[in-house]
Design a protein around this motif. Structure first.
Motif: not given
Ligand SMILES: [Zn+2]
Ligand SMILES: [Zn+2]
Lengths: 104, 289, 289, 104
Positions: B174-179, B249-254
């Motif tokens: 995951p990325c930071y935004r996923c968490l 649905e991550c706004c950065a890495c999806s």
């Protein structure tokens, strides 16, 4: 009724009279709706707010869940894995709430 | 095929001999380190130990980004700075410390904030990014720069007697935004200037950031990707917990319909709209928690 | 009654402000630190970070004991030393680094081995002893000196990608001999010169030694007494395990019929009889394990 | 027959073909004497030496026990607490052998 172990850390314990651990806490089941008799995480968070939280509830709950910036772990895994608010709490679950840190 | 040892100069062989002796490490891992560029954002409590240990390990280049100057209140934990360099830019002070340890390491000090303007370019020029910053706005922007540039992120944080560490955007993790899809609301964030911090706390996390970076560069060992270290220094309690898979649905890495971050300008707008400001440590007004 | 704050000078208030802000820490803990003397045995991979973070935290005095000089192969992990000080005694080099961070800290460099002759006297003059040495013979002697002088011992060790840490002879907990009554046989001990060590490994353990020391001096938090940290840096796995109670037949700390160590000469005899030698790191001939 | 999880670390894994974990290992019960049918730690150590150890047994066992300088943990506590060699191993016990470090 379920009995769980609760933990607050990363600074969050300051909202709970600086107490980090609540062992073997009895949480009564919810009484309303279709989920009568069980304890969901949604219910547990609400119960913690009403019964254990000592101050500033806005720093613990927000929009019916935990405030963004708090990690919740169920038995040492991210509560996302278990299903977040809908997870049905079981006896002797270890549930941790941890403030996300940003300092350096 | 020339053996790796031949690629190392005699002075390097002696300097790095202790780490090349490690089972599974050896000269091939050392060669990868000697060829790596690391971006460290923040030259404070986390960035100082991370930089010094990476310099010792023999990376090729360290890019340091920080806009602040060395203050007396930094000295208890920011061990790359010394009394004699108070008032100097932190990047210049830490660069001097790095060169003292290992003059073979190139240092590029960037006296600036990490912003929408310089972020992606800086991330693109390195192999691993270390987040050693002190506020959530910059943490979201650093994450987004790593996702946009396709670089692994070693992210550490420290406050009071608590530390946290993970590796993001690496190895299908995951990325930071996923968490942390939602940022903390205004008034809920405590800085080290508000809540205090004991020196060894960022010390340990910063050294661990150097270690995770070395593991990524050399491909030795198992990093914290997909896991999070949560450390309570008051009780000496360490937990490594599994975090969820990358969020679809991550706004950065999806990379799907949910992606809304296509540039660091988008990232900046997100922070502005959520009330996140890239605060100076000494200017924060938030309540202590 | 004068408040603690009044006892701190304005320059100290600013320098230590970040740690005094911590909940449960505050000016009273800072005053205890400012009044403490710490003995660090070994100015290498563990001793360097331990000393630098204790200097930052503001202890009164650090006594450094080491007989070795700074070598090129030390620089990758011993971040208190710099290229320009190669060939100098480690205690002089580290003393200079400490003074650079905090000139208010007194440093007493002792260019010597820790021996039966000087051990008890050195331990008696401090509040906490840090074992940052690199061989089992000295570790037994340091333990015995702490038991004889009645001082807490913060003991760290590092090798390859593994680290270990505990607190001994403190708070009714066991001593090092309670845990390790029998020394490892000859040929089973691996030194960093044989097995190698990655810099951040002693880095983390050394910083943690500073933290445990601060916790003992200030009485803030729960130390590792009665517990042992076992860290595998390759997998990022941390375990804190409970160790047994003090051993009733311990030859060092039991104070009964089983006690056979009444002086460091007894300790020296024990080591000689068990074939333990206080080895120089670069002279070891043992097999790698 | 007991099934246990074994672990070797701190450098000790080098004696086991650099393998740190052996999950769900079946250890047959001992056949001699009064302790027939059970698995004591003494028996387990011997069985590990004969069946898992790849090299240099003198660096693992000594005088019928583990060599001094190796820590043994049973379910994350010092094996001294459980009774060392006489402890009767149970199904799914986690048993770790860890080399004591001396470097710095
Ligand atoms: Zn993501
Ligand atoms: Zn003892």
């Amino acid at each position: 009724m379920v009995r769980v172990n609760l933990e607050f850390s990363g600074g969050l314990e300051l909202l709970f009279d600086n107490r980090k651990e609540f062992k073997d806490v009895e949480v009564p089941p919810q009484k309303e709706g279709q989920e009568e008799g069980i304890v969901t995480m949604k219910h547990l968070i609400n119960w913690v707010k009403d019964n254990l939280l000592a101050e500033r509830p806005e720093l613990f709950v927000m929009n019916g869940s935990i405030r963004p910036g708090i990690l919740c772990l169920i038995n040492d895994s991210d509560w996302e894995i278990a299903g977040t608010l809908d997870y049905e709490v079981e006896d002797q679950d270890n549930i941790s709430f941890i403030s996300t840190l940003h300092g350096g | 095929k020339i053996p790796y040892e031949a690629a190392l100069e005699p002075s390097q062989l002696k300097r790095y001999s202790r780490q090349m002796l490690i089972h599974n490490f050896g000269p091939s891992a050392q060669s990868k380190l000697l060829d790596s560029t690391i971006l460290i954002i923040g030259a404070g409590g986390l960035g100082c130990p991370a930089a010094l240990y990476l310099a010792g390990a023999g990376v090729k280049k360290i890019i340091l980004v920080d806009h602040d100057v060395v203050d007396t209140s930094n000295l208890h934990r920011q061990i790359g700075h010394v009394e004699a360099r108070q008032g100097l830019p932190k990047v210049m002070s830490l660069a001097e410390a790095i060169q003292g340890v290992n003059h073979q390491v190139q240092v590029e000090p960037v006296l600036a904030k990490f912003t929408a303007e310089n972020g992606v370019e800086l991330a693109s020029r390195c192999d691993v990014v270390i987040d050693a910053t002190d506020n959530p706005a910059t943490r979201y922007m650093v994450n987004d720069a790593c996702v946009l540039a396709g670089k692994p992120l070693v992210s550490g944080a420290a406050l009071g007697m608590n530390g946290q560490l993970s590796v993001y955007n690496y190895n299908s993790g995951p990325c930071y935004r996923c968490l942390y899809p939602q940022p903390p609301p205004q008034g809920s964030v405590t800085s080290c200037a508000d809540g205090g911090v004991l020196g060894p706390i960022p010390g340990v996390i910063g050294v661990l950031q150097a270690l995770e970076t070395i593991k990524i560069v050399t491909q030795v060992g198992k990093t914290l990707s997909g896991r999070l270290l949560i450390w309570d220094g008051e009780d000496s309690r360490f937990r490594v917990v599994n975090v969820a898979e990358p969020r679809s649905e991550c706004c950065a890495c999806s990379r799907g319909e949910h992606q809304t971050i296509f540039s660091l300008q988008d990232s900046e707008e997100f922070c502005a709209c959520k009330g996140l400001v890239s605060m100076e440590t000494h200017q924060t007004q938030s309540k202590p928690l």
